[in-house]
Design a protein around this motif. Structure first.
Motif, PDB file in Angstrom:
ATOM      1  N   MET A   1       0.838  -1.199   0.000  1.00 59.93           N
ATOM      2  CA  MET A   1       0.000   0.000   0.000  1.00 59.93           C
ATOM      3  C   MET A   1       0.873   1.249   0.000  1.00 59.93           C
ATOM      4  SD  MET A   1      -2.571   1.423   2.894  1.00 59.93           S
ATOM      5  CE  MET A   1      -1.204   2.291   3.626  1.00 59.93           C
ATOM      6  N   ALA A   2       0.532   2.244  -0.796  1.00 59.10           N
ATOM      7  CA  ALA A   2       1.305   3.479  -0.837  1.00 59.10           C
ATOM      8  C   ALA A   2       1.075   4.284   0.433  1.00 59.10           C
ATOM      9  CB  ALA A   2       0.898   4.308  -2.058  1.00 59.10           C
ATOM     10  N   LEU A   3       2.097   5.000   0.845  1.00 60.33           N
ATOM     11  CA  LEU A   3       1.955   5.859   2.003  1.00 60.33           C
ATOM     12  C   LEU A   3       0.882   6.905   1.754  1.00 60.33           C
ATOM     13  CD1 LEU A   3       5.700   6.454   2.883  1.00 60.33           C
ATOM     14  CD2 LEU A   3       4.082   5.006   4.096  1.00 60.33           C
ATOM     15  N   TYR A   4       0.073   7.190   2.777  1.00 61.65           N
ATOM     16  CA  TYR A   4      -0.956   8.225   2.779  1.00 61.65           C
ATOM     17  C   TYR A   4      -2.168   7.895   1.921  1.00 61.65           C
ATOM     18  CZ  TYR A   4       2.848  10.668   4.908  1.00 61.65           C
ATOM     19  OH  TYR A   4       3.874  10.985   5.736  1.00 61.65           O
ATOM     20  N   SER A   5      -2.235   6.741   1.347  1.00 61.65           N
ATOM     21  CA  SER A   5      -3.365   6.409   0.494  1.00 61.65           C
ATOM     22  C   SER A   5      -4.386   5.612   1.285  1.00 61.65           C
ATOM     23  CB  SER A   5      -2.894   5.606  -0.716  1.00 61.65           C
ATOM     24  OG  SER A   5      -2.380   4.357  -0.326  1.00 61.65           O
ATOM     25  N   SER A   6      -5.371   5.073   0.596  1.00 63.90           N
ATOM     26  CA  SER A   6      -6.415   4.284   1.229  1.00 63.90           C
ATOM     27  C   SER A   6      -5.854   2.997   1.817  1.00 63.90           C
ATOM     28  CB  SER A   6      -7.500   3.939   0.200  1.00 63.90           C
ATOM     29  OG  SER A   6      -8.364   2.951   0.701  1.00 63.90           O
ATOM     30  N   SER A   7      -6.471   2.545   2.888  1.00 62.16           N
ATOM     31  CA  SER A   7      -6.037   1.309   3.525  1.00 62.16           C
ATOM     32  C   SER A   7      -6.920   0.133   3.119  1.00 62.16           C
ATOM     33  CB  SER A   7      -6.073   1.485   5.052  1.00 62.16           C
ATOM     34  OG  SER A   7      -7.352   1.888   5.490  1.00 62.16           O
ATOM     35  N   THR A   8      -7.471   0.180   1.932  1.00 67.69           N
ATOM     36  CA  THR A   8      -8.323  -0.900   1.440  1.00 67.69           C
ATOM     37  C   THR A   8      -7.578  -2.230   1.498  1.00 67.69           C
ATOM     38  OG1 THR A   8      -9.445   0.623  -0.034  1.00 67.69           O
ATOM     39  CG2 THR A   8      -9.647  -1.715  -0.523  1.00 67.69           C
ATOM     40  N   GLY A   9      -8.255  -3.251   2.004  1.00 71.49           N
ATOM     41  CA  GLY A   9      -7.635  -4.561   2.072  1.00 71.49           C
ATOM     42  C   GLY A   9      -7.038  -4.873   3.431  1.00 71.49           C
ATOM     43  N   ALA A  11      -7.559  -5.034   7.590  1.00 71.66           N
ATOM     44  CA  ALA A  11      -8.645  -5.148   8.566  1.00 71.66           C
ATOM     45  C   ALA A  11      -8.966  -3.762   9.119  1.00 71.66           C
ATOM     46  CB  ALA A  11      -8.226  -6.095   9.689  1.00 71.66           C
ATOM     47  N   PRO A  12     -10.252  -3.349   9.129  1.00 69.68           N
ATOM     48  CA  PRO A  12     -10.619  -1.964   9.431  1.00 69.68           C
ATOM     49  C   PRO A  12     -10.057  -1.427  10.732  1.00 69.68           C
ATOM     50  CG  PRO A  12     -12.510  -3.172   8.603  1.00 69.68           C
ATOM     51  CD  PRO A  12     -11.414  -4.172   8.790  1.00 69.68           C
ATOM     52  N   ALA A  13      -9.962  -2.246  11.774  1.00 69.66           N
ATOM     53  CA  ALA A  13      -9.501  -1.739  13.064  1.00 69.66           C
ATOM     54  C   ALA A  13      -8.005  -1.469  13.087  1.00 69.66           C
ATOM     55  CB  ALA A  13      -9.857  -2.728  14.174  1.00 69.66           C
ATOM     56  N   ARG A  14      -7.246  -2.164  12.260  1.00 63.84           N
ATOM     57  CA  ARG A  14      -5.792  -2.046  12.340  1.00 63.84           C
ATOM     58  C   ARG A  14      -5.284  -0.655  11.964  1.00 63.84           C
ATOM     59  NH1 ARG A  14      -3.818  -7.992  10.051  1.00 63.84           N
ATOM     60  NH2 ARG A  14      -4.902  -9.211  11.644  1.00 63.84           N
ATOM     61  N   PRO A  15      -5.766  -0.042  10.871  1.00 57.34           N
ATOM     62  CA  PRO A  15      -5.311   1.315  10.584  1.00 57.34           C
ATOM     63  C   PRO A  15      -5.656   2.299  11.698  1.00 57.34           C
ATOM     64  CG  PRO A  15      -6.354   0.360   8.658  1.00 57.34           C
ATOM     65  CD  PRO A  15      -6.627  -0.569   9.796  1.00 57.34           C
ATOM     66  N   LEU A  16      -6.825   2.129  12.329  1.00 58.30           N
ATOM     67  CA  LEU A  16      -7.213   3.043  13.399  1.00 58.30           C
ATOM     68  C   LEU A  16      -6.303   2.890  14.614  1.00 58.30           C
ATOM     69  CD1 LEU A  16     -11.114   2.821  13.249  1.00 58.30           C
ATOM     70  CD2 LEU A  16      -9.574   4.412  12.089  1.00 58.30           C
ATOM     71  N   VAL A  17      -5.975   1.648  14.956  1.00 62.72           N
ATOM     72  CA  VAL A  17      -5.040   1.417  16.060  1.00 62.72           C
ATOM     73  C   VAL A  17      -3.675   2.003  15.722  1.00 62.72           C
ATOM     74  CG1 VAL A  17      -3.814  -0.344  17.394  1.00 62.72           C
ATOM     75  CG2 VAL A  17      -6.261  -0.620  16.912  1.00 62.72           C
ATOM     76  N   ALA A  18      -3.249   1.814  14.464  1.00 64.63           N
ATOM     77  CA  ALA A  18      -1.958   2.360  14.040  1.00 64.63           C
ATOM     78  C   ALA A  18      -1.952   3.879  14.139  1.00 64.63           C
ATOM     79  CB  ALA A  18      -1.648   1.922  12.617  1.00 64.63           C
ATOM     80  N   GLY A  69       3.343   3.446   8.176  1.00 63.86           N
ATOM     81  CA  GLY A  69       2.955   3.813   6.817  1.00 63.86           C
ATOM     82  C   GLY A  69       2.306   2.692   6.034  1.00 63.86           C
ATOM     83  N   PRO A  70       2.861   1.477   6.049  1.00 59.11           N
ATOM     84  CA  PRO A  70       2.249   0.389   5.284  1.00 59.11           C
ATOM     85  C   PRO A  70       0.906  -0.083   5.834  1.00 59.11           C
ATOM     86  CG  PRO A  70       4.573  -0.045   5.723  1.00 59.11           C
ATOM     87  CD  PRO A  70       4.174   1.108   6.585  1.00 59.11           C
ATOM     88  N   ILE A  71       0.562   0.331   7.060  1.00 64.29           N
ATOM     89  CA  ILE A  71      -0.681  -0.130   7.686  1.00 64.29           C
ATOM     90  C   ILE A  71      -1.800   0.892   7.534  1.00 64.29           C
ATOM     91  CG2 ILE A  71      -1.765  -0.846   9.853  1.00 64.29           C
ATOM     92  CD1 ILE A  71       1.095  -1.700  10.751  1.00 64.29           C
TER      93      ILE A  71
END
Length: 246
Positions: A1-9, A11-18, A69-71
């Motif tokens: 996944m590109a930095l600063y882009s969508s976190s599609t793919g 698990a929804p909770a992981r980006p929020l925790v990150a 960034g990758p998360i």
């Protein structure tokens, strides 16, 4: 996944925790340095100065963006999230969750600083909360916050989206340096917020909410301008490449 882009793919909770943990680290490190300097707590020799505060925030952001960034994209800043959403690089549906996680991380960081440094951190140093310097009016403060956030988000927009840039290798360094530059500029005037979450967390916990709106509106305006200008510059380059290929 590109930095600063969508976190599609992911698990929804992981980006929020990150985002929560990443913002916690940024605010905890940067504001701890600010509090230590204000309280004149030395490590070895003289206590920290203004240089240390800017470097503390910049170094912390380098580490955070490289780590998460990758998360989540490593936003850790509502101005970045809103700016990236406005130019179509991040889904609007994910914005509220990111903003909530970022603010929560900043508030937790402010409590952690209070616990580590004691009541003096809150009573005498306001937990590193931003504030207008003497002689700086609201208009100057608003302009300063908008401009320094413009610098940060402009850099983010280019290093995250330009195909010529090896984002995974240098994005975190470029963004960390941009934040340090913003704090160098804004520190003597506004405290160098550059980030509504970073400003509001210590303000809320310390109870010092003077001009809090300035640290929301200024960075959001600057972030939107930075994102759109970066997108325009990048599109112009891409158009030149396409025209040159015909």
């Amino acid at each position: 996944m590109a930095l600063y882009s969508s976190s599609t793919g992911v698990a929804p909770a992981r980006p929020l925790v990150a985002e929560l943990v990443g913002t916690f680290i940024l605010v905890f490190v940067g504001c701890s340095v600010a509090v230590a300097g204000a309280l004149q707590r030395p490590t070895a020799g003289p206590s920290y100065d203004s240089l240390a505060v800017a470097l503390g925030f910049g170094i912390a952001l380098v580490a955070v963006v490289a780590a998460i960034g990758p998360i989540s994209g490593g936003h850790v800043n509502p101005a970045v999230t809103i700016g990236q959403a406005a130019i179509g690089q991040f889904p609007w549906r994910s914005v509220p969750g990111y903003l909530g996680a970022q603010l929560a991380g900043a508030i937790l960081a402010a409590f952690a600083i209070w616990l580590c440094f004691g009541d003096a951190a809150r009573d005498d140093a306001n937990l590193g909360a931003t504030a207008l310097a003497d002689g700086v009016n609201v208009g100057q403060g608003l302009l300063t916050e908008a401009l320094i956030t413009f610098v940060l988000v402009f850099v983010v927009g280019l290093v995250a989206s330009d195909p010529r840039v090896p984002s995974a290798q240098i994005a975190s360094i470029a963004v960390g340096f941009a934040l340090a530059a913003g704090v160098f500029i804004g520190g003597p005037l506004t405290g160098g917020g550059v980030n509504p979450a970073r400003a509001l967390g210590p303000m809320i916990v310390s109870g010092q909410l003077d001009d809090f709106w300035l640290y929301i509106i200024g960075p959001v305006i600057g972030g939107l301008l930075g994102a759109f200008v970066a997108a325009y510059v990048l599109r112009a380059f891409q158009q030149e490449q396409e025209d040159g290929g015909h």
